[in-house]
Design an enzyme around this catalytic site. Structure first.
Site, PDB file in Angstrom:
ATOM      1  NE  ARG A   1       3.569   1.053  -5.391  1.00 35.66           N
ATOM      2  CZ  ARG A   1       2.867   1.747  -6.277  1.00 35.66           C
ATOM      3  NH1 ARG A   1       2.675   1.262  -7.487  1.00 35.66           N
ATOM      4  NH2 ARG A   1       2.358   2.907  -5.968  1.00 35.66           N
TER       5      ARG A   1
ATOM      6  CE  LYS B   1       8.884  -5.503   0.013  1.00 41.32           C
ATOM      7  NZ  LYS B   1       7.923  -4.435   0.272  1.00 41.32           N
TER       8      LYS B   1
ATOM      9  CG  ASP C   1       1.770  -5.159   4.038  1.00 42.11           C
ATOM     10  OD1 ASP C   1       2.467  -5.380   3.047  1.00 42.11           O
ATOM     11  OD2 ASP C   1       1.221  -4.054   4.239  1.00 42.11           O
TER      12      ASP C   1
ATOM     13  CB  CYS D   1       2.258  -6.726  -4.383  1.00 42.38           C
ATOM     14  SG  CYS D   1       3.588  -7.713  -3.702  1.00 42.38           S
TER      15      CYS D   1
HETATM   16  C1  UD1 Z   1       3.466   0.664   1.562  1.00 40.00           C
HETATM   17  C2  UD1 Z   1       4.116  -0.662   1.866  1.00 40.00           C
HETATM   18  C3  UD1 Z   1       3.113  -1.799   1.748  1.00 40.00           C
HETATM   19  C4  UD1 Z   1       1.883  -1.509   2.601  1.00 40.00           C
HETATM   20  C5  UD1 Z   1       1.330  -0.123   2.301  1.00 40.00           C
HETATM   21  C6  UD1 Z   1       0.211   0.262   3.264  1.00 40.00           C
HETATM   22  C7  UD1 Z   1       6.384  -0.309   1.125  1.00 40.00           C
HETATM   23  C8  UD1 Z   1       7.454  -0.659   0.153  1.00 40.00           C
HETATM   24  N1  UD1 Z   1       5.200  -0.882   0.919  1.00 40.00           N
HETATM   25  O1  UD1 Z   1       3.068   0.641   0.197  1.00 40.00           O
HETATM   26  O2  UD1 Z   1       3.750  -2.992   2.214  1.00 40.00           O
HETATM   27  O3  UD1 Z   1       0.881  -2.465   2.303  1.00 40.00           O
HETATM   28  O4  UD1 Z   1       2.363   0.870   2.438  1.00 40.00           O
HETATM   29  O5  UD1 Z   1       0.648   0.156   4.577  1.00 40.00           O
HETATM   30  O6  UD1 Z   1       6.602   0.405   2.091  1.00 40.00           O
HETATM   31  N2  UD1 Z   1      -2.651   5.695  -3.053  1.00 40.00           N
HETATM   32  C9  UD1 Z   1      -3.217   6.542  -3.977  1.00 40.00           C
HETATM   33  N3  UD1 Z   1      -2.404   7.429  -4.657  1.00 40.00           N
HETATM   34  C10 UD1 Z   1      -1.053   7.473  -4.440  1.00 40.00           C
HETATM   35  C11 UD1 Z   1      -0.475   6.602  -3.479  1.00 40.00           C
HETATM   36  C12 UD1 Z   1      -1.307   5.718  -2.811  1.00 40.00           C
HETATM   37  O7  UD1 Z   1      -4.429   6.520  -4.193  1.00 40.00           O
HETATM   38  O8  UD1 Z   1      -0.358   8.271  -5.082  1.00 40.00           O
HETATM   39  C13 UD1 Z   1      -3.517   4.711  -2.355  1.00 40.00           C
HETATM   40  C14 UD1 Z   1      -3.146   3.264  -2.732  1.00 40.00           C
HETATM   41  O9  UD1 Z   1      -3.755   2.893  -3.942  1.00 40.00           O
HETATM   42  C15 UD1 Z   1      -3.675   2.491  -1.537  1.00 40.00           C
HETATM   43  C16 UD1 Z   1      -3.443   3.462  -0.382  1.00 40.00           C
HETATM   44  O10 UD1 Z   1      -3.262   4.760  -0.962  1.00 40.00           O
HETATM   45  O11 UD1 Z   1      -5.046   2.263  -1.686  1.00 40.00           O
HETATM   46  C17 UD1 Z   1      -2.248   3.135   0.471  1.00 40.00           C
HETATM   47  O12 UD1 Z   1      -1.095   3.045  -0.337  1.00 40.00           O
HETATM   48  P1  UD1 Z   1       0.342   3.453   0.213  1.00 40.00           P
HETATM   49  O13 UD1 Z   1       0.250   3.662   1.690  1.00 40.00           O
HETATM   50  O14 UD1 Z   1       0.887   4.548  -0.613  1.00 40.00           O
HETATM   51  O15 UD1 Z   1       1.169   2.128  -0.064  1.00 40.00           O
HETATM   52  P2  UD1 Z   1       2.671   1.987  -0.537  1.00 40.00           P
HETATM   53  O16 UD1 Z   1       3.505   3.096   0.000  1.00 40.00           O
HETATM   54  O17 UD1 Z   1       2.720   1.711  -2.001  1.00 40.00           O
END
Ligand code: UD1
Length: 452
Positions: free
Chosen positions: A103, A31, A321, A127
């Protein structure tokens, strides 16, 4: 149960627990890669073909988003054809139909700015596992030269002077922000250097997709990625890497129910950290390397499970995850286990439902894993101590998010008695393909409520 009121009665699965899961399941494309590879197709001047696409709701959401931007998307079996030759701007209303469901819309920004000079992002979904800000994304896009304006409908972006390469360091190796930079930098003018980048297998697979399209991307040591912008990208043909999150979910289900599951498609290289944990807990596995029929068989060896101290982390650490299914299995280990969640601040909400089923889990705001993380100083309950083994009993459960939801299913299957799990259509179908058929195939005793 907390809020069955909000969940329709038909969005529920009845689970008669206590039966070991036995048999085979197949995992298809991840996914977390498929949706991004679909976005990458927007950058091409010719059609792209993506294989091993799972039938999950996130794919439907991105299909909808691509279609409103003029991309012709056709699914044939598990092969997706995407023709972006007539990309066009979509109206706010059309895009807003997809608001709050995923997202992914944020990742369309770079490609749309390159193709059309403007982009719009609705309110984001995904989520509910923490604040999930998009500050890294918007900050990087501004550096590339995008103008970002927010109003009541969402966020509007334009690039009046085009996009140019940047030198940028992420505060945290965010998966989404790394993908944002990749999808924007590949066609920006000049070279981009991204430091503290995420290097998850799904990101490396996205880099493979972009390279097939004509991009020049170098992955250096120490989380540095260098991207040399090119003027044009063409379509790609790619087979998505298998879903290592789904594979770990079935593995944990085998362990928690004292069963044995062959996960066809699971790949050792992407799951090394999980496999080490699985073995430390006392689970057994065997890797079959056959390129077509291969996978990994996971089983409970019949001896007591062992407690462990674990921390989630960015790759190559223990994936966040994987945390929830592992915690369910740890409720059956003999002694005290620790799980320190360092990626998200609020990813233990689901444990309150497990406690109602008889699990002994306490949450702490201290960093109990050994490594201080950014949540420890901020009073988030981000460490869990699990005392096992606990005899789980049936309960009525409300699913709070996708991965926690699957853990609720595992707990209900491991428990004595009949549980009712609410929210399966809303959450589980986002990321698990045909999960009911797969569960039935493994011998799970599940049924849907009879509705009048
Ligand atoms: C992706 C995955 C999700 C996984 C996560 C971490 C997808 C669709 N989802 O989510 O399954 O759990 O990676 O491996 O690929 N953060 C910030 N600012 C931002 C972006 C992120 O502070 O602009 C923080 C988030 O709040 C979190 C951390 O960075 O605490 C990691 O998030 P991120 O790696 O960006 O997760 P996703 O890409 O949303």
């Amino acid at each position: 149960m907390s809020s069955t009121d909000a969940t329709p009665e038909e969005d529920m699965l009845i689970i008669h627990g206590g039966t070991p899961l036995e048999g085979d399941v197949t995992v298809r494309g991840a996914k977390n890669l498929v949706s991004k590879a679909m976005v990458a197709a927007l950058l091409g001047t010719s059609p792209s073909v993506l294989r091993s696409v799972p039938a999950i709701r996130d794919v439907e959401v991105v299909t909808g988003l691509l279609r409103v931007h003029g991309v012709d998307v056709e699914l044939d079996g598990d092969t997706l054809y995407m023709d972006p030759t007539s990309v066009e701007s979509a109206g706010v209303e059309e895009i807003n139909v997809h608001a709050g469901t995923s997202r992914i819309p944020i990742l369309l920004c770079g490609p749309l700015l390159h193709r059309l000079g403007r982009a719009f992002i609705p309110d984001l979904g995904g989520c509910n596992i923490g604040g999930r800000p998009i500050d890294f994304h918007l900050d990087a896009l501004r550096e590339f030269g995008a103008v970002v304006e927010k109003d009541a409908s969402g966020t509007h972006l334009s690039a009046p002077n085009g996009l140019h390469g940047i030198r940028y360091e992420l505060d945290f190796p965010s998966v989404g922000a790394t993908e944002q930079v990749l999808l924007t930098a590949v066609m920006a003018k000049g070279t981009t250097e991204l430091r503290n980048a995420a290097i998850e297998p799904e990101i490396i697979d996205l880099i493979c997709v972009l390279q097939k399209m004509g991009a020049i991307i170098k992955v250096h040591t120490n989380r540095v990625i260098e991207i040399v912008g090119v003027d044009e990208l063409k379509g790609y043909r790619h087979r998505a890497l298998p879903d290592r999150i789904e594979a770990a979910s079935w593995a944990s289900a085998a362990l928690a129910t004292e069963g044995s599951v062959f996960v066809r498609g699971a790949q050792q290289a992407d799951m090394m950290t999980f496999l080490n944990v699985f073995r430390s807990i006392g689970g057994a596995y065997e890797v079959d390397d056959d390129p077509v029929e291969g996978g990994i068989r996971f089983w409970h060896p019949g001896t007591a499970l062992k407690p462990v101290a674990l921390e989630t982390d960015v790759h190559p650490g223990l994936m966040t995850d994987w945390q929830q299914p592992i915690v369910v299995a740890l409720t059956q280990a003999d002694g005290l286990s620790i799980m320190h969640e360092t990626v998200y601040e609020n990813r233990f909400g689901y444990t309150s439902e497990l406690r109602r089923m008889g699990a002994n889990i306490e949450l702490y705001s201290d960093c109990l894993g050994g490594t201080p993380c950014r949540w420890g100083r901020r009073n988030f309950l981000h460490s869990a101590v699990i005392a096992g083994p606990s005899k789980l009993h049936a309960a009525d459960l409300q699913i709070p998010d996708l991965r926690a939801g699957f853990s609720h299913l595992i707990a209900a299957m491991a428990a004595e008695g009949t549980s009712r799990v609410y929210g399966v259509d809303r959450y589980i179908t986002r990321g698990y393909e045909n999960f009911e058929e797969k569960l039935l195939g493994l011998g799970a005793k599940i049924e849907r409520p009879v509705t009048k």
